[in-house]
Design a protein around this motif. Sequence first.
Motif, PDB file in Angstrom:
ATOM      1  N   ASP A   1       6.043  15.207   6.275  1.00  0.00           N
ATOM      2  CA  ASP A   1       4.984  15.523   7.234  1.00  0.00           C
ATOM      3  C   ASP A   1       4.086  14.323   7.538  1.00  0.00           C
ATOM      4  OD1 ASP A   1       5.736  18.210   7.498  1.00  0.00           O
ATOM      5  OD2 ASP A   1       4.654  18.759   5.688  1.00  0.00           O
ATOM      6  N   ILE A   2       4.218  13.271   6.743  1.00  0.00           N
ATOM      7  CA  ILE A   2       3.427  12.062   6.985  1.00  0.00           C
ATOM      8  C   ILE A   2       4.396  10.993   7.476  1.00  0.00           C
ATOM      9  CG2 ILE A   2       1.816  10.382   5.994  1.00  0.00           C
ATOM     10  CD1 ILE A   2       1.070  12.430   3.910  1.00  0.00           C
ATOM     11  N   LYS A   3       4.538  10.909   8.771  1.00  0.00           N
ATOM     12  CA  LYS A   3       5.594  10.107   9.388  1.00  0.00           C
ATOM     13  C   LYS A   3       5.580   8.653   8.958  1.00  0.00           C
ATOM     14  CE  LYS A   3       5.819  13.054  13.488  1.00  0.00           C
ATOM     15  NZ  LYS A   3       5.632  13.133  14.960  1.00  0.00           N
ATOM     16  N   ILE A   4       4.395   8.088   8.808  1.00  0.00           N
ATOM     17  CA  ILE A   4       4.307   6.659   8.500  1.00  0.00           C
ATOM     18  C   ILE A   4       4.889   6.337   7.125  1.00  0.00           C
ATOM     19  CG2 ILE A   4       2.008   6.675   7.440  1.00  0.00           C
ATOM     20  CD1 ILE A   4       1.479   4.097   9.151  1.00  0.00           C
ATOM     21  N   ILE A   5       4.839   7.318   6.213  1.00  0.00           N
ATOM     22  CA  ILE A   5       5.437   7.134   4.886  1.00  0.00           C
ATOM     23  C   ILE A   5       6.900   7.554   4.901  1.00  0.00           C
ATOM     24  CG2 ILE A   5       5.424   7.941   2.490  1.00  0.00           C
ATOM     25  CD1 ILE A   5       2.419   8.073   2.605  1.00  0.00           C
TER      26      ILE A   5
ATOM     27  N   SER B   1       9.117   7.456   7.099  1.00  0.00           N
ATOM     28  CA  SER B   1      10.018   6.504   7.754  1.00  0.00           C
ATOM     29  C   SER B   1      10.002   5.125   7.101  1.00  0.00           C
ATOM     30  CB  SER B   1       9.622   6.356   9.233  1.00  0.00           C
ATOM     31  OG  SER B   1       8.288   5.865   9.345  1.00  0.00           O
ATOM     32  N   HIS B   2       9.201   4.973   6.038  1.00  0.00           N
ATOM     33  CA  HIS B   2       9.077   3.659   5.408  1.00  0.00           C
ATOM     34  C   HIS B   2      10.065   3.517   4.240  1.00  0.00           C
ATOM     35  CE1 HIS B   2       7.175   0.228   3.320  1.00  0.00           C
ATOM     36  NE2 HIS B   2       6.721  -0.078   4.520  1.00  0.00           N
ATOM     37  N   PRO B   3      10.631   2.321   4.031  1.00  0.00           N
ATOM     38  CA  PRO B   3      11.608   2.100   2.947  1.00  0.00           C
ATOM     39  C   PRO B   3      11.073   2.386   1.545  1.00  0.00           C
ATOM     40  CG  PRO B   3      11.607   0.258   4.493  1.00  0.00           C
ATOM     41  CD  PRO B   3      10.457   1.117   4.874  1.00  0.00           C
ATOM     42  N   SER B   4       9.754   2.353   1.370  1.00  0.00           N
ATOM     43  CA  SER B   4       9.178   2.569   0.041  1.00  0.00           C
ATOM     44  C   SER B   4       9.503   3.962  -0.489  1.00  0.00           C
ATOM     45  CB  SER B   4       7.662   2.368   0.060  1.00  0.00           C
ATOM     46  OG  SER B   4       7.052   3.287   0.942  1.00  0.00           O
ATOM     47  N   LEU B   5       9.558   4.954   0.388  1.00  0.00           N
ATOM     48  CA  LEU B   5       9.870   6.307  -0.055  1.00  0.00           C
ATOM     49  C   LEU B   5      11.289   6.375  -0.610  1.00  0.00           C
ATOM     50  CD1 LEU B   5       9.062   9.247  -0.350  1.00  0.00           C
ATOM     51  CD2 LEU B   5       9.790   9.644   2.016  1.00  0.00           C
ATOM     52  N   SER B   6      12.244   5.782   0.094  1.00  0.00           N
ATOM     53  CA  SER B   6      13.631   5.753  -0.390  1.00  0.00           C
ATOM     54  C   SER B   6      13.742   4.985  -1.699  1.00  0.00           C
ATOM     55  CB  SER B   6      14.541   5.107   0.662  1.00  0.00           C
ATOM     56  OG  SER B   6      14.557   5.862   1.844  1.00  0.00           O
ATOM     57  N   LYS B   7      12.952   3.921  -1.814  1.00  0.00           N
ATOM     58  CA  LYS B   7      12.969   3.102  -3.029  1.00  0.00           C
ATOM     59  C   LYS B   7      12.500   3.904  -4.238  1.00  0.00           C
ATOM     60  CE  LYS B   7      10.986  -1.134  -4.985  1.00  0.00           C
ATOM     61  NZ  LYS B   7      10.085  -2.290  -4.727  1.00  0.00           N
ATOM     62  N   ILE B   8      11.409   4.642  -4.087  1.00  0.00           N
ATOM     63  CA  ILE B   8      10.875   5.447  -5.198  1.00  0.00           C
ATOM     64  C   ILE B   8      11.804   6.612  -5.513  1.00  0.00           C
ATOM     65  CG2 ILE B   8       8.917   6.804  -6.026  1.00  0.00           C
ATOM     66  CD1 ILE B   8       8.411   3.775  -5.722  1.00  0.00           C
ATOM     67  N   LYS B   9      12.372   7.224  -4.467  1.00  0.00           N
ATOM     68  CA  LYS B   9      13.340   8.307  -4.687  1.00  0.00           C
ATOM     69  C   LYS B   9      14.528   7.819  -5.502  1.00  0.00           C
ATOM     70  CE  LYS B   9      12.768  11.464  -0.756  1.00  0.00           C
ATOM     71  NZ  LYS B   9      13.402  11.950   0.493  1.00  0.00           N
ATOM     72  N   GLU B  10      15.028   6.646  -5.145  1.00  0.00           N
ATOM     73  CA  GLU B  10      16.174   6.073  -5.854  1.00  0.00           C
ATOM     74  C   GLU B  10      15.831   5.793  -7.308  1.00  0.00           C
ATOM     75  OE1 GLU B  10      19.343   2.334  -5.497  1.00  0.00           O
ATOM     76  OE2 GLU B  10      17.703   2.541  -4.050  1.00  0.00           O
TER      77      GLU B  10
ATOM     78  N   LEU C   1       0.826  -1.210   0.000  1.00  0.00           N
ATOM     79  CA  LEU C   1       0.000   0.000   0.000  1.00  0.00           C
ATOM     80  C   LEU C   1       0.860   1.260   0.000  1.00  0.00           C
ATOM     81  CD1 LEU C   1      -2.699   1.570   0.385  1.00  0.00           C
ATOM     82  CD2 LEU C   1      -2.273   1.390   2.843  1.00  0.00           C
ATOM     83  N   LEU C   2       1.844   1.329   0.889  1.00  0.00           N
ATOM     84  CA  LEU C   2       2.667   2.528   1.001  1.00  0.00           C
ATOM     85  C   LEU C   2       3.477   2.780  -0.269  1.00  0.00           C
ATOM     86  CD1 LEU C   2       3.844   2.228   4.708  1.00  0.00           C
ATOM     87  CD2 LEU C   2       2.150   3.802   3.762  1.00  0.00           C
TER      88      LEU C   2
END
Length: 220
Positions: A140-144, A146-155, A30-31
């Motif tokens: 501002d959305i802590k649950i996202i 701090s989640h690895p999915s954000l780093s994955k999409i950034k990469e 989901l994230l």
Amino acid sequence: MENRYKKAIYEANKELEKYIHDHPKNADDLLERVVSLYALHSERAMLVELFSHSEIDEVLFRYQLEKIEGQIDRIESGKTQLKDEIEKATAYPWSLRMMEKWIAHFESSRYKKYEQQYLKYRTRVILLEKVIKELQGFEDIKIIYSHPSLSKIKELYMNLLKNSQKNQEEIRKEHPHITNLEAKIIHHTILEQQSNEISELIEHEIVSKKSGEKLLKEFA
């Protein structure tokens, strides 16, 4: 305005936390989908803005739009944003038809082939840089955040950006005068923005119609 924004962020964070608490097995998927869809919608919004400012022609706009919407459809149907090597291989006949379609469109463009390629990579660079910047909003959305999915999409977007910058630079080296084309586009965009600002001044009766039309003629 700030309070409403904070409230919306708080509510979004609570809704995500509740869903993940109720569906822990689906949390990672989901994230990642949330971040990917946000990135793609940011990309599409920037593309529309470039087209509205005449920085890209309709051919390039439709080409990029179809790619973005295709990736949105993939995510919404439960697939990855980009095709893997196996999918690319098995989808070759479809890709060939699409390639033929867009070659025909590119041939109708007012730009030469290498100019169109340069503008394609230039557009990609602008879109990707915009997405990478927009992804910072998830802090501002802590649950996202701090989640690895954000780093994955950034990469993913950083790698796509590096590839587009590399391709853009290669064309620039082979055709140094391509910078003249880019300068013309930037100049045209500035003139259009100035014209839009003058039109707004006329509309809101800040300047007279006569004075505004005189200024518009000077920028034309």
